[in-house]
Motif scaffolding. Structure first.
Motif, PDB file in Angstrom:
ATOM      1  N   ARG A 124       5.258  25.006 -28.723  1.00  0.00           N
ATOM      2  CA  ARG A 124       4.970  23.867 -27.852  1.00  0.00           C
ATOM      3  C   ARG A 124       6.248  23.387 -27.188  1.00  0.00           C
ATOM      4  O   ARG A 124       7.266  23.143 -27.850  1.00  0.00           O
ATOM      5  N   ALA A 125       6.224  23.232 -25.872  1.00  0.00           N
ATOM      6  CA  ALA A 125       7.394  22.768 -25.131  1.00  0.00           C
ATOM      7  C   ALA A 125       7.664  21.301 -25.460  1.00  0.00           C
ATOM      8  O   ALA A 125       6.788  20.448 -25.319  1.00  0.00           O
ATOM      9  N   ILE A 126       8.887  21.027 -25.891  1.00  0.00           N
ATOM     10  CA  ILE A 126       9.315  19.679 -26.245  1.00  0.00           C
ATOM     11  C   ILE A 126      10.158  19.071 -25.126  1.00  0.00           C
ATOM     12  O   ILE A 126      10.048  17.895 -24.816  1.00  0.00           O
ATOM     13  N   ALA A 127      11.007  19.888 -24.497  1.00  0.00           N
ATOM     14  CA  ALA A 127      11.885  19.384 -23.437  1.00  0.00           C
ATOM     15  C   ALA A 127      12.342  20.533 -22.540  1.00  0.00           C
ATOM     16  O   ALA A 127      12.394  21.690 -22.964  1.00  0.00           O
ATOM     17  N   LEU A 128      12.668  20.164 -21.304  1.00  0.00           N
ATOM     18  CA  LEU A 128      13.274  21.091 -20.341  1.00  0.00           C
ATOM     19  C   LEU A 128      14.596  20.485 -19.898  1.00  0.00           C
ATOM     20  O   LEU A 128      14.653  19.314 -19.503  1.00  0.00           O
ATOM     21  N   PHE A 129      15.637  21.273 -19.949  1.00  0.00           N
ATOM     22  CA  PHE A 129      17.002  20.836 -19.653  1.00  0.00           C
ATOM     23  C   PHE A 129      17.569  21.776 -18.595  1.00  0.00           C
ATOM     24  O   PHE A 129      17.354  22.984 -18.661  1.00  0.00           O
ATOM     25  N   ARG A 130      18.276  21.240 -17.621  1.00  0.00           N
ATOM     26  CA  ARG A 130      18.995  22.066 -16.650  1.00  0.00           C
ATOM     27  C   ARG A 130      20.446  21.618 -16.658  1.00  0.00           C
ATOM     28  O   ARG A 130      20.747  20.436 -16.469  1.00  0.00           O
ATOM     29  N   GLY A 131      21.329  22.565 -16.887  1.00  0.00           N
ATOM     30  CA  GLY A 131      22.749  22.264 -16.928  1.00  0.00           C
ATOM     31  C   GLY A 131      23.505  22.986 -15.839  1.00  0.00           C
ATOM     32  O   GLY A 131      23.173  24.127 -15.494  1.00  0.00           O
ATOM     33  N   LYS A 132      24.505  22.325 -15.312  1.00  0.00           N
ATOM     34  CA  LYS A 132      25.398  22.912 -14.322  1.00  0.00           C
ATOM     35  C   LYS A 132      26.766  23.057 -14.976  1.00  0.00           C
ATOM     36  O   LYS A 132      27.266  22.106 -15.588  1.00  0.00           O
ATOM     37  N   SER A 133      27.350  24.238 -14.849  1.00  0.00           N
ATOM     38  CA  SER A 133      28.612  24.514 -15.522  1.00  0.00           C
ATOM     39  C   SER A 133      29.754  24.674 -14.528  1.00  0.00           C
ATOM     40  O   SER A 133      29.542  24.973 -13.349  1.00  0.00           O
ATOM     41  N   HIS A 134      30.966  24.484 -15.044  1.00  0.00           N
ATOM     42  CA  HIS A 134      32.173  24.695 -14.256  1.00  0.00           C
ATOM     43  C   HIS A 134      33.181  25.441 -15.129  1.00  0.00           C
ATOM     44  O   HIS A 134      33.536  24.983 -16.212  1.00  0.00           O
ATOM     45  N   ARG A 135      33.640  26.578 -14.639  1.00  0.00           N
ATOM     46  CA  ARG A 135      34.612  27.391 -15.361  1.00  0.00           C
ATOM     47  C   ARG A 135      36.003  26.825 -15.148  1.00  0.00           C
ATOM     48  O   ARG A 135      36.386  26.494 -14.014  1.00  0.00           O
ATOM     49  N   ILE A 136      36.739  26.689 -16.248  1.00  0.00           N
ATOM     50  CA  ILE A 136      38.132  26.254 -16.179  1.00  0.00           C
ATOM     51  C   ILE A 136      38.995  27.422 -16.668  1.00  0.00           C
ATOM     52  O   ILE A 136      38.492  28.514 -16.884  1.00  0.00           O
ATOM     53  N   ALA A 137      40.269  27.217 -16.828  1.00  0.00           N
ATOM     54  CA  ALA A 137      41.179  28.306 -17.175  1.00  0.00           C
ATOM     55  C   ALA A 137      41.024  28.742 -18.629  1.00  0.00           C
ATOM     56  O   ALA A 137      40.740  27.934 -19.508  1.00  0.00           O
ATOM     57  N   GLY A 138      41.214  30.021 -18.865  1.00  0.00           N
ATOM     58  CA  GLY A 138      41.311  30.538 -20.224  1.00  0.00           C
ATOM     59  C   GLY A 138      40.099  31.303 -20.704  1.00  0.00           C
ATOM     60  O   GLY A 138      39.067  31.377 -20.031  1.00  0.00           O
ATOM     61  N   HIS A 139      40.285  31.883 -21.889  1.00  0.00           N
ATOM     62  CA  HIS A 139      39.248  32.655 -22.571  1.00  0.00           C
ATOM     63  C   HIS A 139      39.080  32.104 -23.971  1.00  0.00           C
ATOM     64  O   HIS A 139      39.987  31.494 -24.528  1.00  0.00           O
ATOM     65  N   LEU A 140      37.914  32.333 -24.560  1.00  0.00           N
ATOM     66  CA  LEU A 140      37.660  31.880 -25.926  1.00  0.00           C
ATOM     67  C   LEU A 140      38.156  32.874 -26.961  1.00  0.00           C
ATOM     68  O   LEU A 140      38.578  32.479 -28.045  1.00  0.00           O
ATOM     69  N   VAL A 141      38.045  34.141 -26.659  1.00  0.00           N
ATOM     70  CA  VAL A 141      38.568  35.192 -27.535  1.00  0.00           C
ATOM     71  C   VAL A 141      39.335  36.170 -26.666  1.00  0.00           C
ATOM     72  O   VAL A 141      39.108  36.264 -25.456  1.00  0.00           O
ATOM     73  N   ALA A 142      40.234  36.916 -27.292  1.00  0.00           N
ATOM     74  CA  ALA A 142      40.958  37.947 -26.548  1.00  0.00           C
ATOM     75  C   ALA A 142      39.947  38.990 -26.097  1.00  0.00           C
ATOM     76  O   ALA A 142      39.150  39.460 -26.906  1.00  0.00           O
ATOM     77  N   PRO A 143      39.917  39.330 -24.817  1.00  0.00           N
ATOM     78  CA  PRO A 143      38.900  40.258 -24.309  1.00  0.00           C
ATOM     79  C   PRO A 143      38.824  41.586 -25.054  1.00  0.00           C
ATOM     80  O   PRO A 143      37.754  42.143 -25.208  1.00  0.00           O
ATOM     81  N   ASP A 144      39.962  42.069 -25.565  1.00  0.00           N
ATOM     82  CA  ASP A 144      39.939  43.352 -26.268  1.00  0.00           C
ATOM     83  C   ASP A 144      39.920  43.191 -27.779  1.00  0.00           C
ATOM     84  O   ASP A 144      39.993  44.169 -28.512  1.00  0.00           O
ATOM     85  N   GLY A 145      39.850  41.949 -28.272  1.00  0.00           N
ATOM     86  CA  GLY A 145      39.807  41.696 -29.711  1.00  0.00           C
ATOM     87  C   GLY A 145      41.176  41.637 -30.352  1.00  0.00           C
ATOM     88  O   GLY A 145      41.314  41.252 -31.494  1.00  0.00           O
ATOM     89  N   VAL A 146      42.228  42.012 -29.634  1.00  0.00           N
ATOM     90  CA  VAL A 146      43.587  42.001 -30.161  1.00  0.00           C
ATOM     91  C   VAL A 146      44.175  40.613 -29.958  1.00  0.00           C
ATOM     92  O   VAL A 146      44.047  40.021 -28.888  1.00  0.00           O
ATOM     93  N   GLY A 147      44.796  40.093 -30.967  1.00  0.00           N
ATOM     94  CA  GLY A 147      45.468  38.813 -30.846  1.00  0.00           C
ATOM     95  C   GLY A 147      44.545  37.610 -30.866  1.00  0.00           C
ATOM     96  O   GLY A 147      44.920  36.545 -30.417  1.00  0.00           O
ATOM     97  N   GLU A 148      43.328  37.759 -31.406  1.00  0.00           N
ATOM     98  CA  GLU A 148      42.397  36.634 -31.407  1.00  0.00           C
ATOM     99  C   GLU A 148      42.891  35.471 -32.253  1.00  0.00           C
ATOM    100  O   GLU A 148      42.648  34.322 -31.930  1.00  0.00           O
ATOM    101  N   ALA A 149      43.611  35.739 -33.333  1.00  0.00           N
ATOM    102  CA  ALA A 149      44.086  34.652 -34.196  1.00  0.00           C
ATOM    103  C   ALA A 149      45.010  33.725 -33.411  1.00  0.00           C
ATOM    104  O   ALA A 149      44.892  32.511 -33.501  1.00  0.00           O
ATOM    105  N   ALA A 150      45.894  34.284 -32.615  1.00  0.00           N
ATOM    106  CA  ALA A 150      46.793  33.455 -31.808  1.00  0.00           C
ATOM    107  C   ALA A 150      46.037  32.681 -30.748  1.00  0.00           C
ATOM    108  O   ALA A 150      46.289  31.515 -30.496  1.00  0.00           O
ATOM    109  N   LEU A 151      45.060  33.335 -30.118  1.00  0.00           N
ATOM    110  CA  LEU A 151      44.262  32.674 -29.098  1.00  0.00           C
ATOM    111  C   LEU A 151      43.456  31.532 -29.707  1.00  0.00           C
ATOM    112  O   LEU A 151      43.408  30.439 -29.167  1.00  0.00           O
ATOM    113  N   ASN A 152      42.834  31.776 -30.866  1.00  0.00           N
ATOM    114  CA  ASN A 152      42.027  30.749 -31.522  1.00  0.00           C
ATOM    115  C   ASN A 152      42.873  29.577 -31.993  1.00  0.00           C
ATOM    116  O   ASN A 152      42.384  28.455 -32.038  1.00  0.00           O
ATOM    117  N   ALA A 153      44.123  29.816 -32.342  1.00  0.00           N
ATOM    118  CA  ALA A 153      44.987  28.735 -32.816  1.00  0.00           C
ATOM    119  C   ALA A 153      45.156  27.675 -31.737  1.00  0.00           C
ATOM    120  O   ALA A 153      45.290  26.497 -32.037  1.00  0.00           O
TER     121      ALA A 153
END
Length: 157
Positions: A124-153
């Motif tokens: 049963r549908a409870i709610a409908l939400f529409r969100g608009k996003s804006h990209r800012i600088a940076g990445h959440l994880v290292a794209p190749d998986g290398v160095g993620e600990a430093a990026l996450n810090a």
């Protein structure tokens, strides 16, 4: 869908969820993530009820907003909400398990549009939400998986 893009979205989802104390505290779970898509669930607890003994709209909004956040960040570009609307369609009761399915509608340049449908365990549908996003600088994880600990810090501040 390329396996590499799916794997990256999953790493992003895991990294975001590990840092997302708000979603965790509300009992949300990231059920599925892929590029431009996220599915989250949340049980409605007694402490989420309002004065009418139904789920407070703020909790439903937060579930939808979290699914939106995971979907728009799934491409591994740090992205924030720029605006949103929500329409409440039905009540949610204690004991319901709500799911929020966020789907990318448009992504162009630094902006995106995402639709989120919140349903109960019966579909049963409870709610409908529409969100608009804006990209800012940076990445959440290292794209190749290398160095993620430093990026996450950098995100631990």
């Amino acid at each position: 869908m390329p396996e590499q893009a799916l794997a990256l979205a999953r790493r992003v989802g895991q990294a975001m969820y590990e840092r997302d104390s708000a979603s965790q505290a509300m009992g949300m779970r990231l059920v599925e993530i892929r590029p431009g898509y996220a599915l989250m669930s949340m049980p409605v607890r007694a402490d989420m009820l309002n004065g009418h003994a139904i789920c407070h709209g703020g909790h439903i909004f937060t579930l939808a907003d979290s699914a939106f956040a995971f979907a728009c960040n799934s491409h591994n570009n740090v992205t924030v909400g720029a605006g949103c609307t929500i329409d409440f369609l039905a009540q949610a009761q204690e004991g319901d398990v709500l799911t929020a399915e966020a789907v990318e509608v448009s992504l162009s340049g630094k902006t995106g549009v995402y639709d989120v449908r919140v349903c109960n365990q019966d579909g049963r549908a409870i709610a409908l939400f529409r969100g608009k996003s804006h990209r800012i600088a940076g990445h959440l994880v290292a794209p190749d998986g290398v160095g993620e600990a430093a990026l996450n810090a950098r995100h631990d501040h």
